[in-house]
Scaffold this active site. Structure first.
Site, PDB file in Angstrom:
ATOM      1  N   GLY A  18      35.582  52.438  39.696  1.00 18.10           N
ATOM      2  CA  GLY A  18      36.099  51.961  40.972  1.00 18.10           C
ATOM      3  C   GLY A  18      35.036  51.596  41.984  1.00 18.10           C
ATOM      4  O   GLY A  18      35.301  51.591  43.192  1.00 18.10           O
ATOM      5  N   SER A  19      33.827  51.238  41.518  1.00 16.92           N
ATOM      6  CA  SER A  19      32.794  50.912  42.521  1.00 16.92           C
ATOM      7  C   SER A  19      33.179  49.651  43.307  1.00 16.92           C
ATOM      8  O   SER A  19      32.909  49.559  44.501  1.00 16.92           O
ATOM      9  CB  SER A  19      31.416  50.749  41.868  1.00 16.92           C
ATOM     10  OG  SER A  19      31.338  49.571  41.115  1.00 16.92           O
ATOM     11  N   LEU A  91      42.069  47.246  32.879  1.00 12.89           N
ATOM     12  CA  LEU A  91      41.929  46.811  31.484  1.00 12.89           C
ATOM     13  C   LEU A  91      43.222  46.401  30.790  1.00 12.89           C
ATOM     14  O   LEU A  91      43.184  45.839  29.702  1.00 12.89           O
ATOM     15  CB  LEU A  91      41.217  47.895  30.670  1.00 12.89           C
ATOM     16  CG  LEU A  91      39.752  48.122  31.083  1.00 12.89           C
ATOM     17  CD1 LEU A  91      39.119  49.186  30.203  1.00 12.89           C
ATOM     18  CD2 LEU A  91      38.958  46.823  31.012  1.00 12.89           C
ATOM     19  N   ILE A  94      48.324  41.887  32.392  1.00 10.89           N
ATOM     20  CA  ILE A  94      49.391  41.952  33.401  1.00 10.89           C
ATOM     21  C   ILE A  94      50.672  41.346  32.820  1.00 10.89           C
ATOM     22  O   ILE A  94      50.683  40.200  32.394  1.00 10.89           O
ATOM     23  CB  ILE A  94      48.968  41.205  34.690  1.00 10.89           C
ATOM     24  CG1 ILE A  94      47.703  41.831  35.276  1.00 10.89           C
ATOM     25  CG2 ILE A  94      50.084  41.203  35.721  1.00 10.89           C
ATOM     26  CD1 ILE A  94      47.829  43.295  35.665  1.00 10.89           C
ATOM     27  N   ASN A 108      41.584  38.585  39.873  1.00  5.60           N
ATOM     28  CA  ASN A 108      40.792  39.474  39.021  1.00  5.60           C
ATOM     29  C   ASN A 108      39.317  39.120  39.169  1.00  5.60           C
ATOM     30  O   ASN A 108      38.975  37.985  39.508  1.00  5.60           O
ATOM     31  CB  ASN A 108      41.221  39.253  37.558  1.00  5.60           C
ATOM     32  CG  ASN A 108      40.447  40.111  36.579  1.00  5.60           C
ATOM     33  OD1 ASN A 108      40.222  41.307  36.806  1.00  5.60           O
ATOM     34  ND2 ASN A 108      40.015  39.516  35.481  1.00  5.60           N
ATOM     35  N   HIS A 110      35.782  39.079  36.859  1.00  7.10           N
ATOM     36  CA  HIS A 110      35.294  39.175  35.484  1.00  7.10           C
ATOM     37  C   HIS A 110      33.768  39.108  35.499  1.00  7.10           C
ATOM     38  O   HIS A 110      33.197  38.254  36.189  1.00  7.10           O
ATOM     39  CB  HIS A 110      35.865  38.030  34.645  1.00  7.10           C
ATOM     40  CG  HIS A 110      35.517  38.145  33.202  1.00  7.10           C
ATOM     41  ND1 HIS A 110      36.128  39.053  32.358  1.00  7.10           N
ATOM     42  CD2 HIS A 110      34.590  37.508  32.442  1.00  7.10           C
ATOM     43  CE1 HIS A 110      35.596  38.955  31.153  1.00  7.10           C
ATOM     44  NE2 HIS A 110      34.660  38.027  31.175  1.00  7.10           N
ATOM     45  N   ASP A 151      41.985  36.488  31.343  1.00 11.45           N
ATOM     46  CA  ASP A 151      40.804  35.819  31.906  1.00 11.45           C
ATOM     47  C   ASP A 151      40.931  34.299  31.929  1.00 11.45           C
ATOM     48  O   ASP A 151      39.991  33.575  31.597  1.00 11.45           O
ATOM     49  CB  ASP A 151      39.541  36.194  31.092  1.00 11.45           C
ATOM     50  CG  ASP A 151      39.279  37.688  31.111  1.00 11.45           C
ATOM     51  OD1 ASP A 151      39.569  38.319  32.150  1.00 11.45           O
ATOM     52  OD2 ASP A 151      38.784  38.209  30.108  1.00 11.45           O
ATOM     53  N   GLU A 180      28.784  41.410  42.145  1.00 12.13           N
ATOM     54  CA  GLU A 180      30.186  41.774  42.405  1.00 12.13           C
ATOM     55  C   GLU A 180      30.323  42.444  43.764  1.00 12.13           C
ATOM     56  O   GLU A 180      31.183  42.074  44.571  1.00 12.13           O
ATOM     57  CB  GLU A 180      30.689  42.714  41.309  1.00 12.13           C
ATOM     58  CG  GLU A 180      30.815  42.028  39.966  1.00 12.13           C
ATOM     59  CD  GLU A 180      31.420  42.908  38.886  1.00 12.13           C
ATOM     60  OE1 GLU A 180      31.986  42.344  37.961  1.00 12.13           O
ATOM     61  OE2 GLU A 180      31.309  44.142  38.970  1.00 12.13           O
TER      62      GLU A 180
HETATM   63  C1  GRF Z   1      33.416  45.159  36.837  1.00 13.35           C
HETATM   64  O1  GRF Z   1      32.270  44.769  36.158  1.00 13.35           O
HETATM   65  C2  GRF Z   1      34.432  44.076  36.773  1.00 13.35           C
HETATM   66  O2  GRF Z   1      33.895  42.798  36.707  1.00 13.35           O
HETATM   67  C3  GRF Z   1      35.151  44.371  35.498  1.00 13.35           C
HETATM   68  O3  GRF Z   1      35.185  45.778  35.436  1.00 13.35           O
HETATM   69  C4  GRF Z   1      34.109  46.327  36.155  1.00 13.35           C
HETATM   70  C5  GRF Z   1      34.628  47.356  37.102  1.00 13.35           C
HETATM   71  O4  GRF Z   1      33.625  48.175  37.594  1.00 13.35           O
HETATM   72  N1  GRF Z   1      36.400  43.665  35.425  1.00 13.35           N
HETATM   73  P1  GRF Z   1      33.928  49.252  38.719  1.00 13.35           P
HETATM   74  O5  GRF Z   1      34.954  50.222  38.161  1.00 13.35           O
HETATM   75  O6  GRF Z   1      34.434  48.533  39.923  1.00 13.35           O
HETATM   76  O7  GRF Z   1      32.622  49.939  38.969  1.00 13.35           O
END
Ligand code: GRF
Length: 198
Positions: A18-19, A91, A94, A108, A110, A151, A180
Site C-alpha cells: 500500500g505504499s 491483483l 475487476i 489502475n 501498472h 491492463d 509511481e
Molecule cells: C505498484 O508497483 C503498482 O504499479 C502495481 O502494484 C504495486 C503496488 O505497490 N500495480 P504498493 O503496494 O503501492 O507499494
C-alpha cells in the site's frame, strides 16, 4: 452563505503493502473536495490494511466468491457513497458488474509501459524480469482506465525511466516506485477534477 458541495469520495483497492495508497492519502489529506473514503483489499494481513487502521479509514476485506460471482460488494461501495475507484496494486481482475456500475470511474497503475508487459501474471517482479530479459532500454509507469481486459483500458498517463546495463529487477523496481509515488497522486487529482466537471 454558500453551501459546500460534497466531497468526491474515492475508494482505493490494494492487495499489498500500500505504499501508493499511502502517498495518495497523504496527498489528499490537506486538499479539500476529495476524500479517501474506503480501502478495499482481497488479502487479510495486507500492509494496506495497517495503513487504513492508522489513518482511520474504513476498510473491507473481500471474499473471492462474492466479488466475482455475487454482488461485487456494490452495496458496500454504495453505503460508503463511493464516486470512483483507484486500483493501487490490486491483483484481482475487476468483474463486469463493477465496471458497469462505475463506467470510466476506475483507474489502475501498472509498473511498465503498456501495452507491453501487461496482462495476467504480469505484476511485481515478473514485470521487471520480463522487461530486463527483453533488453529494453527504458521502462516506466502507466495509469489507465480499467475495462474488462487486464491492463487494457485507455491510457491516461505514462512516465519513463532509463534502464542501465547493471539494473536488476530490484533496482528497476525502485526506479519505478519512485515514478509511481511522484506522479500517481497528482494524476488521480487531475482525473478527479475531470470527473467533477462532467
Ligand atoms: C505498484 O508497483 C503498482 O504499479 C502495481 O502494484 C504495486 C503496488 O505497490 N500495480 P504498493 O503496494 O503501492 O507499494
Amino acid at each position: 452563505m454558500s453551501i459546500k458541495p460534497p466531497d468526491f469520495r474515492l475508494a482505493i483497492f490494494a492487495s499489498g503493502t500500500g505504499s501508493n495508497a499511502q502517498k495518495i492519502i497523504d496527498y489528499f489529506r490537506n486538499r479539500t473536495g476529495t476524500s479517501i473514503a474506503l480501502i478495499v483489499s482481497n488479502k487479510p494481513g495486507a500492509g494496506v490494511l495497517d495503513i487504513a487502521d492508522k489513518e482511520g479509514i474504513p476498510y473491507i476485506i473481500m471474499e473471492k466468491e462474492r466479488f466475482f460471482r455475487g454482488d461485487a460488494y456494490l452495496p458496500e461501495l454504495k453505503n460508503h457513497q463511493i464516486d470512483a475507484i483507484v486500483l493501487a496494486g490490486f491483483l484481482w481482475k475487476i468483474p463486469k458488474a463493477l465496471i458497469k456500475a462505475f463506467p470510466h470511474k476506475i483507474i489502475n497503475i501498472h509498473p511498465a509501459l503498456l501495452p507491453k508487459y501487461g496482462g495476467k501474471g504480469m505484476y511485481g517482479h515478473f514485470v521487471h524480469e520480463a522487461v530486463l530479459a527483453a533488453k529494453e532500454r527504458e521502462s516506466g509507469i502507466t495509469i489507465h482506465y480499467v475495462d474488462e481486459v487486464y491492463d487494457h483500458g485507455a491510457i491516461i498517463f505514462q512516465a519513463y525511466c532509463t534502464i542501465d546495463s547493471d539494473d536488476t529487477p530490484d533496482s528497476l523496481a525502485k526506479k519505478i516506485q519512485k515514478l509511481e509515488h511522484l506522479h500517481f497522486p497528482r494524476v488521480v487529482e487531475e482525473w478527479v477534477q475531470l470527473q467533477n466537471r462532467r
